[in-house]
Scaffold this motif. Structure first.
Motif, short mmCIF file in Angstrom:
data_model
loop_
_atom_site.label_atom_id
_atom_site.label_comp_id
_atom_site.label_asym_id
_atom_site.label_seq_id
_atom_site.Cartn_x
_atom_site.Cartn_y
_atom_site.Cartn_z
N GLY A 8 -11.91 -16.20 9.17
CA GLY A 8 -11.13 -15.53 9.93
C GLY A 8 -10.26 -14.61 9.11
N THR A 9 -10.88 -14.45 7.82
CA THR A 9 -9.86 -13.55 6.85
C THR A 9 -9.77 -11.96 7.40
OG1 THR A 9 -11.24 -14.62 5.11
CG2 THR A 9 -10.05 -12.60 4.49
N THR A 10 -8.50 -11.64 7.29
CA THR A 10 -8.24 -10.45 7.52
C THR A 10 -7.64 -9.41 6.48
OG1 THR A 10 -5.65 -11.04 7.68
CG2 THR A 10 -7.06 -11.07 9.63
N PHE A 11 -7.92 -8.24 6.57
CA PHE A 11 -7.36 -7.08 5.74
C PHE A 11 -6.89 -6.16 6.31
CE2 PHE A 11 -7.66 -4.00 2.19
CZ PHE A 11 -7.67 -2.82 2.97
N TYR A 12 -5.72 -5.60 5.72
CA TYR A 12 -4.97 -4.66 5.95
C TYR A 12 -4.74 -3.40 5.02
CZ TYR A 12 -3.94 -7.63 9.91
OH TYR A 12 -3.88 -8.61 10.88
N ALA A 13 -4.68 -2.14 5.26
CA ALA A 13 -4.44 -1.23 4.41
C ALA A 13 -2.76 -1.28 4.29
CB ALA A 13 -4.59 0.23 5.16
N GLU A 14 -2.53 -0.79 2.87
CA GLU A 14 -0.84 -0.94 2.88
C GLU A 14 -0.19 -0.16 3.69
OE1 GLU A 14 -1.20 -3.58 -0.11
OE2 GLU A 14 0.75 -2.53 0.37
N SER A 15 -0.79 1.08 4.20
CA SER A 15 0.04 1.87 5.09
C SER A 15 0.30 1.15 6.37
CB SER A 15 -0.73 3.08 5.34
OG SER A 15 -2.05 2.85 5.91
N VAL A 16 -0.37 0.13 6.75
CA VAL A 16 -0.05 -0.57 8.02
C VAL A 16 0.43 -2.12 7.85
CG1 VAL A 16 -1.41 1.01 9.24
CG2 VAL A 16 -2.45 -1.50 8.57
#
Length: 129
Positions: A56-64
């Protein structure tokens, strides 16, 4: 047949929230990752969040990061993107995507789609100041 259908976009004032939904069919959320991208006219499509089947690994852009949250409901075959504290520069068309792989493709802290990714048709988010 793989399909992704986005919903939940709209017009909101800055500081408010929206929840986008991506209803998927033709594959299981247990098998493939799902990502969210957004596009502003004249700019490249930006990968902003992704949920991998691997742990269930997540990634988010720095902008969000810190404002948006990606989650899924396997029973309903829906992936959500909760958008909080929206800003005018969050305006754009939001697309959900599956790379048809278990993991998200992240290189140097940037989310990429695959050449064979499947896409929804997008939902418009407009944030007024």
């Amino acid at each position: 047949q793989v399909q992704l259908i986005e919903s939940g976009g709209g017009l909101v004032q800055a500081g408010n929230s929206l929840r986008l939904s991506c209803e998927v069919s033709g594959f299981s959320l247990n098998d493939y990752a799902v990502g969210w991208f957004r596009q502003v006219p004249g700019k490249k499509r930006e990968g902003i969040a992704c949920l991998s089947t691997r742990f269930g690994t997540t990634f988010y852009a720095e902008s969000v990061k810190g404002r948006f949250t990606i989650s899924r409901d396997n029973a309903k075959d829906i992936v959500y993107l909760q958008l909080n504290n929206l800003r005018p520069d969050d305006t754009g068309v939001y697309y959900c995507e599956t790379p048809h792989t278990r993991g998200c493709t992240v290189v140097r802290n940037t989310l990429f789609h695959e050449a064979m990714s499947y896409w929804g048709e997008g939902t418009q988010v407009t944030v007024s100041s």
